[in-house]
Design an enzyme around this catalytic site. Structure first.
Site, PDB file in Angstrom:
ATOM      1  N   HIS A 298     -10.406  -5.864  -2.238  1.00  0.00           N
ATOM      2  CA  HIS A 298     -11.472  -5.683  -1.245  1.00  0.00           C
ATOM      3  C   HIS A 298     -12.585  -4.891  -1.934  1.00  0.00           C
ATOM      4  O   HIS A 298     -12.542  -3.671  -1.997  1.00  0.00           O
ATOM      5  CB  HIS A 298     -10.957  -4.881  -0.043  1.00  0.00           C
ATOM      6  CG  HIS A 298      -9.929  -5.599   0.764  1.00  0.00           C
ATOM      7  ND1 HIS A 298     -10.232  -6.716   1.512  1.00  0.00           N
ATOM      8  CD2 HIS A 298      -8.617  -5.357   0.953  1.00  0.00           C
ATOM      9  CE1 HIS A 298      -9.135  -7.128   2.133  1.00  0.00           C
ATOM     10  NE2 HIS A 298      -8.142  -6.320   1.810  1.00  0.00           N
TER      11      HIS A 298
ATOM     12  N   ASN B 218       2.045  -5.307  -3.086  1.00  0.00           N
ATOM     13  CA  ASN B 218       0.638  -5.602  -2.800  1.00  0.00           C
ATOM     14  C   ASN B 218      -0.112  -4.299  -2.555  1.00  0.00           C
ATOM     15  O   ASN B 218       0.397  -3.408  -1.864  1.00  0.00           O
ATOM     16  CB  ASN B 218       0.596  -6.468  -1.523  1.00  0.00           C
ATOM     17  CG  ASN B 218      -0.736  -7.114  -1.258  1.00  0.00           C
ATOM     18  OD1 ASN B 218      -1.270  -7.809  -2.105  1.00  0.00           O
ATOM     19  ND2 ASN B 218      -1.287  -6.895  -0.066  1.00  0.00           N
TER      20      ASN B 218
ATOM     21  N   GLU C   2      -6.428 -10.598  -1.193  1.00  0.00           N
ATOM     22  CA  GLU C   2      -7.240 -10.356   0.010  1.00  0.00           C
ATOM     23  C   GLU C   2      -8.713 -10.238  -0.362  1.00  0.00           C
ATOM     24  O   GLU C   2      -9.444  -9.392   0.147  1.00  0.00           O
ATOM     25  CB  GLU C   2      -6.764  -9.067   0.713  1.00  0.00           C
ATOM     26  CG  GLU C   2      -5.282  -9.101   1.048  1.00  0.00           C
ATOM     27  CD  GLU C   2      -4.793  -7.885   1.827  1.00  0.00           C
ATOM     28  OE1 GLU C   2      -5.636  -7.114   2.343  1.00  0.00           O
ATOM     29  OE2 GLU C   2      -3.563  -7.706   1.926  1.00  0.00           O
TER      30      GLU C   2
ATOM     31  N   GLU D 296       0.800  -1.241   0.000  1.00  0.00           N
ATOM     32  CA  GLU D 296       0.000   0.000   0.000  1.00  0.00           C
ATOM     33  C   GLU D 296       0.825   1.281   0.000  1.00  0.00           C
ATOM     34  O   GLU D 296       0.600   2.177   0.817  1.00  0.00           O
ATOM     35  CB  GLU D 296      -0.943  -0.009   1.215  1.00  0.00           C
ATOM     36  CG  GLU D 296      -1.874  -1.204   1.237  1.00  0.00           C
ATOM     37  CD  GLU D 296      -2.804  -1.226   2.450  1.00  0.00           C
ATOM     38  OE1 GLU D 296      -2.597  -0.424   3.379  1.00  0.00           O
ATOM     39  OE2 GLU D 296      -3.738  -2.045   2.446  1.00  0.00           O
TER      40      GLU D 296
ATOM     41  N   ASP E 266     -12.439 -10.045  -0.787  1.00  0.00           N
ATOM     42  CA  ASP E 266     -13.746 -10.093  -0.119  1.00  0.00           C
ATOM     43  C   ASP E 266     -14.641  -9.093  -0.834  1.00  0.00           C
ATOM     44  O   ASP E 266     -14.169  -8.087  -1.354  1.00  0.00           O
ATOM     45  CB  ASP E 266     -13.668  -9.865   1.400  1.00  0.00           C
ATOM     46  CG  ASP E 266     -12.929  -8.603   1.813  1.00  0.00           C
ATOM     47  OD1 ASP E 266     -12.660  -7.737   0.965  1.00  0.00           O
ATOM     48  OD2 ASP E 266     -12.634  -8.474   3.020  1.00  0.00           O
TER      49      ASP E 266
HETATM   50  C1  XIL Z   1      -6.524  -6.196   8.270  1.00  0.00           C
HETATM   51  C2  XIL Z   1      -6.873  -7.332   9.189  1.00  0.00           C
HETATM   52  O1  XIL Z   1      -7.779  -8.183   8.531  1.00  0.00           O
HETATM   53  C3  XIL Z   1      -7.468  -6.821  10.456  1.00  0.00           C
HETATM   54  O2  XIL Z   1      -7.621  -7.875  11.389  1.00  0.00           O
HETATM   55  C4  XIL Z   1      -6.571  -5.746  11.071  1.00  0.00           C
HETATM   56  O3  XIL Z   1      -7.213  -5.191  12.193  1.00  0.00           O
HETATM   57  C5  XIL Z   1      -6.269  -4.678  10.060  1.00  0.00           C
HETATM   58  O4  XIL Z   1      -5.702  -5.258   8.907  1.00  0.00           O
HETATM   59  N1  XIL Z   1      -5.028  -4.567   3.690  1.00  0.00           N
HETATM   60  C6  XIL Z   1      -4.087  -5.436   4.161  1.00  0.00           C
HETATM   61  C7  XIL Z   1      -4.403  -6.304   5.309  1.00  0.00           C
HETATM   62  O5  XIL Z   1      -3.017  -5.563   3.553  1.00  0.00           O
HETATM   63  O6  XIL Z   1      -3.281  -6.564   6.097  1.00  0.00           O
HETATM   64  C8  XIL Z   1      -5.491  -5.749   6.149  1.00  0.00           C
HETATM   65  O7  XIL Z   1      -5.831  -6.703   7.154  1.00  0.00           O
HETATM   66  C9  XIL Z   1      -6.693  -5.380   5.303  1.00  0.00           C
HETATM   67  C10 XIL Z   1      -6.309  -4.339   4.287  1.00  0.00           C
END
Ligand code: XIL
Length: 451
Positions: free
Chosen positions: A249, A212, A278, A172, A280
């Site tokens: 996401h 990422n 990741e 990020e 969802d």
């Molecule tokens: C999130 C986790 O799922 C949570 O449990 C934590 O509180 C915050 O981080 N991008 C990422 C992940 O790269 O590491 C994040 O995970 C979600 C967004």
């Protein structure tokens, strides 16, 4: 067995007398059933991980928090469905180096050994990030922070060397408008990202090193373009980078974009793997989950998909019910769609034909492996996007077409280029090909043209 030299398609085309003679002479009902069963097992795995693995060794993984490993309902699903794991928080900087130069690996090691003892791959997440930094690091700046960051990368990547197949080295680092995120790490100098990648390569030369990020899904988006340009620049200058992770996401604010497959293809064209890291999706819509799966399967360098949690109740966005399993562990419709999409995907192995078409012709044709017989083998083709299509298929020399079903299939003068058209039997057709000594070669789709 002799019965295997007569494929089902050929049997279906034989007249009644010939069929009876064959059955009396060579076939038994049991062997027919055995041949058909063989065909089915090649294309219908019953779990996400198994189906992804069949498709070019891909993985279907999930984020795992260490504290869920004692939840039996959770681990039942984890163990059954997934063949890759990303520790959800346990490898982040605040977890692994809570005090400067004091490294704690307990929960991360627990996840790693749990996964590896069950044959699941582990992705490390993440070595350098503006977020989830321990307090001491948040306070730091300048050259002290730069060396602390590099030390962290070196120590953590060394600890997990040989145990993780890939690392999210940097997470990020870009703003939505495509500029660099103005973090404390960025303020140590614009070259902090490449410095982190170089350090990681030295510490673990065998791990794939990934960048990422989120909101790099839409090809026509400034942030996507900025990350693409960075990766291209790294490749041009020899900065070690092997993969790009799209967090994906998806929410009301950032939906699955129609250009998603293009984005995957564009990154892959830079000679990096791409991964969906990741995933969802708010309310787990069937279509978006299916599209993500198909898009990954369509890009050979899309090596795996990771969902960010198992059940909705495990999600960091649990109120949005974005995952594949309900809180009570039931498979949701999105699960069924993902598994079906995986099972429909191409199987690119020696016994399973590769390739789907480049696209652009208004339809898509996907090959999947059929039964292999002594001197010949079957190939199945599924066409989507049109009911009126022309599919052109190339055979590897010196193979030749023997027979076909559910379409009109003609070979050109060379015998190596087949043209298939609908014959009123729908959009799934197939053909049988003589090996002619080339037992490893398999057909490829050249084009699918609608109309
Ligand atoms: C999130 C986790 O799922 C949570 O449990 C934590 O509180 C915050 O981080 N991008 C990422 C992940 O790269 O590491 C994040 O995970 C979600 C967004």
């Amino acid at each position: 067995m002799i019965s295997h030299s007569v494929p089902p398609a050929r049997r279906a085309r034989l007249g009644g007398g010939a069929r009876a003679a064959l059955i009396v002479g060579a076939l038994s009902a049991a062997s027919i059933v055995a041949a058909m069963a063989l065909q089915n097992t090649a294309t219908a795995a019953s779990t996400l991980g198994a189906s992804a693995a069949e498709r070019g060794g891909r993985y279907y993984g999930t984020a795992v928090p260490a504290n869920k490993l004692s939840d039996g309902a959770y681990t039942t699903i984890l163990n059954r469905e997934f063949n890759q794991v990303t520790p959800e928080n346990e490898m982040k900087i605040d977890a692994t180096e809570p005090n400067q130069n004091q490294f704690t690996y307990g929960p991360a090691d627990q996840i790693v050994s749990y996964a590896r003892s069950r044959g699941m791959r582990v992705k490390g997440h993440t070595l350098a990030w503006h977020s989830q930094q321990p307090g001491w690091m948040q306070q730091m700046s300048g050259s002290a922070l730069r060396s602390a960051m590099l030390n962290h990368v070196r120590q953590v990547a060394t600890h997990f060397r040989g145990q993780v197949f890939a690392w999210d080295v940097v997470n990020e680092a870009f703003e939505e408008n495509g500029s660099r995120r103005n973090s404390n790490l960025q303020q140590t100098g614009n070259d902090w990202i490449e410095a982190a990648f170089r350090e990681a390569r030295t510490a673990d030369p065998n791990a794939k090193l990934c960048y990422n990020d989120y909101n790099i899904d839409n090809w026509n988006y400034a942030k996507t373009q900025a990350v693409f340009n960075m990766v291209r620049d790294f490749k041009n200058r020899g900065v070690p980078i092997d993969c790009v992770g799209l967090q994906s996401h998806f929410t009301g604010g950032s939906n699955y974009p129609s250009s998603y497959r293009t984005t995957l293809q564009q990154f892959a064209s830079l000679n990096v793997d791409v991964q969906i890291t990741e995933l969802d999706i708010r309310n787990a819509p069937v279509d978006a989950y299916r599209n993500v799966t198909n898009d990954c399967l369509a890009v050979s360098r899309c090596t795996g998909i990771t969902v960010w949690g198992v059940r909705d109740s495990d999600s960091w966005r649990s109120s949005e019910n974005p995952l594949l399993f309900t809180g009570s562990g039931a498979k949701k419709p999105a699960y069924d769609a993902v598994l079906a999409a995986l099972n429909n995907g191409v199987i690119p192995t020696a016994t399973a034909p590769t390739s789907s078409p480049p696209g652009g012709g208004g339809c898509t044709a996907s090959i999947s492996a059929g039964t292999v017989f002594g001197d010949r083998y079957n190939t199945n083709v599924a066409v989507s996007g049109s009911n009126n299509w022309t599919v052109v298929i190339a055979l590897p020399s010196p193979q030749r077409l023997q027979s076909n079903w559910n379409a009109t299939v003609t070979a050109d003068g060379s015998g190596l280029v087949l043209t298939a058209r609908p014959n009123g039997n729908g959009n799934n057709f197939g053909f049988t090909t003589y090996f002619n000594g080339n037992t490893g070669g398999r057909p490829t789709i050249r084009s699918c043209t609608a109309g």
